[in-house]
Design a protein around this motif. Structure first.
Motif, mmCIF file in Angstrom:
data_model
loop_
_atom_site.group_PDB
_atom_site.id
_atom_site.type_symbol
_atom_site.label_atom_id
_atom_site.label_comp_id
_atom_site.label_asym_id
_atom_site.label_seq_id
_atom_site.Cartn_x
_atom_site.Cartn_y
_atom_site.Cartn_z
ATOM 1 N N TYR A 113 -9.386 13.047 -9.904
ATOM 2 C CA TYR A 113 -8.833 13.169 -8.561
ATOM 3 C C TYR A 113 -9.819 12.647 -7.522
ATOM 4 O O TYR A 113 -9.452 11.894 -6.621
ATOM 5 N N MET A 114 -11.068 13.021 -7.656
ATOM 6 C CA MET A 114 -12.093 12.561 -6.704
ATOM 7 C C MET A 114 -12.263 11.047 -6.787
ATOM 8 O O MET A 114 -12.476 10.385 -5.781
ATOM 9 N N GLY A 115 -12.152 10.490 -7.984
ATOM 10 C CA GLY A 115 -12.237 9.040 -8.142
ATOM 11 C C GLY A 115 -11.105 8.337 -7.428
ATOM 12 O O GLY A 115 -11.283 7.290 -6.814
ATOM 13 N N CYS A 116 -9.910 8.915 -7.487
ATOM 14 C CA CYS A 116 -8.761 8.328 -6.794
ATOM 15 C C CYS A 116 -8.928 8.403 -5.284
ATOM 16 O O CYS A 116 -8.578 7.467 -4.578
ATOM 17 N N ILE A 117 -9.439 9.516 -4.788
ATOM 18 C CA ILE A 117 -9.640 9.674 -3.348
ATOM 19 C C ILE A 117 -10.636 8.632 -2.836
ATOM 20 O O ILE A 117 -10.450 8.052 -1.787
ATOM 21 N N SER A 118 -11.671 8.381 -3.612
ATOM 22 C CA SER A 118 -12.699 7.443 -3.152
ATOM 23 C C SER A 118 -12.178 6.009 -3.122
ATOM 24 O O SER A 118 -12.810 5.142 -2.566
ATOM 25 N N GLN A 119 -11.004 5.762 -3.714
ATOM 26 C CA GLN A 119 -10.454 4.415 -3.738
ATOM 27 C C GLN A 119 -9.369 4.212 -2.685
ATOM 28 O O GLN A 119 -8.533 3.338 -2.819
ATOM 29 N N VAL A 151 3.105 -7.427 -5.401
ATOM 30 C CA VAL A 151 2.103 -8.461 -5.136
ATOM 31 C C VAL A 151 0.706 -7.908 -5.390
ATOM 32 O O VAL A 151 0.364 -6.827 -4.914
ATOM 33 N N VAL A 152 -0.092 -8.661 -6.131
ATOM 34 C CA VAL A 152 -1.483 -8.297 -6.367
ATOM 35 C C VAL A 152 -2.346 -9.187 -5.475
ATOM 36 O O VAL A 152 -2.281 -10.414 -5.549
ATOM 37 N N TRP A 153 -3.144 -8.528 -4.619
ATOM 38 C CA TRP A 153 -4.020 -9.205 -3.665
ATOM 39 C C TRP A 153 -5.463 -9.080 -4.128
ATOM 40 O O TRP A 153 -5.867 -8.029 -4.603
ATOM 41 N N LYS A 154 -6.221 -10.146 -3.959
ATOM 42 C CA LYS A 154 -7.654 -10.121 -4.273
ATOM 43 C C LYS A 154 -8.416 -10.615 -3.049
ATOM 44 O O LYS A 154 -8.036 -11.612 -2.439
ATOM 45 N N SER A 198 10.073 -4.947 4.582
ATOM 46 C CA SER A 198 10.062 -3.537 4.982
ATOM 47 C C SER A 198 9.587 -2.687 3.809
ATOM 48 O O SER A 198 9.417 -3.187 2.699
ATOM 49 N N ASP A 199 9.394 -1.397 4.076
ATOM 50 C CA ASP A 199 9.058 -0.420 3.041
ATOM 51 C C ASP A 199 7.813 -0.843 2.245
ATOM 52 O O ASP A 199 7.817 -0.866 1.020
ATOM 53 N N ILE A 200 6.732 -1.167 2.964
ATOM 54 C CA ILE A 200 5.513 -1.663 2.307
ATOM 55 C C ILE A 200 4.645 -0.493 1.849
ATOM 56 O O ILE A 200 4.300 0.379 2.637
ATOM 57 N N SER A 201 4.316 -0.512 0.551
ATOM 58 C CA SER A 201 3.421 0.482 -0.041
ATOM 59 C C SER A 201 2.166 -0.215 -0.541
ATOM 60 O O SER A 201 2.222 -1.363 -0.987
ATOM 61 N N PHE A 202 1.046 0.504 -0.492
ATOM 62 C CA PHE A 202 -0.247 -0.033 -0.927
ATOM 63 C C PHE A 202 -0.805 0.818 -2.051
ATOM 64 O O PHE A 202 -0.671 2.046 -2.024
ATOM 65 N N LEU A 203 -1.458 0.169 -3.011
ATOM 66 C CA LEU A 203 -2.135 0.878 -4.085
ATOM 67 C C LEU A 203 -3.451 0.163 -4.367
ATOM 68 O O LEU A 203 -3.462 -1.047 -4.635
ATOM 69 N N ASN A 204 -4.548 0.901 -4.265
ATOM 70 C CA ASN A 204 -5.859 0.330 -4.547
ATOM 71 C C ASN A 204 -6.057 0.297 -6.060
ATOM 72 O O ASN A 204 -6.050 1.334 -6.708
ATOM 73 N N ILE A 205 -6.240 -0.873 -6.605
ATOM 74 C CA ILE A 205 -6.416 -1.045 -8.046
ATOM 75 C C ILE A 205 -7.889 -0.997 -8.411
ATOM 76 O O ILE A 205 -8.290 -0.324 -9.353
ATOM 77 N N ASP A 206 -8.707 -1.723 -7.664
ATOM 78 C CA ASP A 206 -10.130 -1.831 -7.952
ATOM 79 C C ASP A 206 -10.807 -2.360 -6.691
ATOM 80 O O ASP A 206 -10.134 -2.712 -5.722
ATOM 81 N N THR A 207 -12.116 -2.442 -6.718
ATOM 82 C CA THR A 207 -12.827 -3.017 -5.589
ATOM 83 C C THR A 207 -12.284 -4.419 -5.336
ATOM 84 O O THR A 207 -12.237 -5.246 -6.245
ATOM 85 N N ASN A 208 -11.823 -4.667 -4.142
ATOM 86 C CA ASN A 208 -11.298 -5.959 -3.722
ATOM 87 C C ASN A 208 -10.008 -6.376 -4.426
ATOM 88 O O ASN A 208 -9.679 -7.568 -4.465
#
Length: 145
Positions: free
Chosen positions: A14-20, A120-123, A86-96
């Motif tokens: 959980y703490m790892g997810c929060i830090s991301q 979409v995967v952004w880098k 519309s309806d844009i969601s974000f998910l942090n996968i890894d650094t950058n």
């Protein structure tokens, strides 16, 4: 003891997810790129799209066809009459690396409007976010009874 270990592992994950978490600045940068992509599509601007797509882009259309960056840029020239996100969601996968998922209504000139779900995967490359992979799925219209 097993319960304590399970609780500790759960808290650690959980703490790892929060830090991301994704920063506001990162969200704003990606939202700007999403707007730039919309502009590129509406204006058939392959030069602008070239700056948004990663050199090794993998784009998968709703039909399942896979496109390279070169093919995606050629398809930008098929102008849109309308293009709304519309309806844009974000998910942090890894650094950058951040994944976005959003709804997109668009209409090619001479065709019916369709609604799609884009993943979409952004880098982050240097100071700019670029698309390394994009997949589009058509959203079926619900029948009204």
């Amino acid at each position: 003891m097993k319960l304590v270990a399970t609780i500790f592992c759960t808290l650690f994950i959980y703490m790892g997810c929060i830090s991301q978490e994704i920063s506001t600045a990162e969200k704003e940068q990606i939202l700007l790129q999403i707007t730039n992509l919309k502009t590129a599509h509406l204006n058939s601007d392959a030069v602008l799209a070239d700056k948004i797509y990663h050199d090794n882009l993998i784009l998968t259309s709703q039909s399942g066809k896979k496109y390279s960056k070169k093919e995606a840029l050629a398809n930008i020239k098929n102008a849109f009459e309308s293009y709304e996100n519309s309806d844009i969601s974000f998910l942090n996968i890894d650094t950058n690396v951040i994944l976005t998922n959003y709804s997109n209504k668009r209409k090619f000139k001479g065709l019916d409007e369709g609604e799609y779900r884009l993943t979409v995967v952004w880098k982050k490359q240097e100071t700019n976010w670029v698309i390394i992979s994009m997949q589009s799925s058509k959203i079926k219209k619900k029948n009204k009874r």
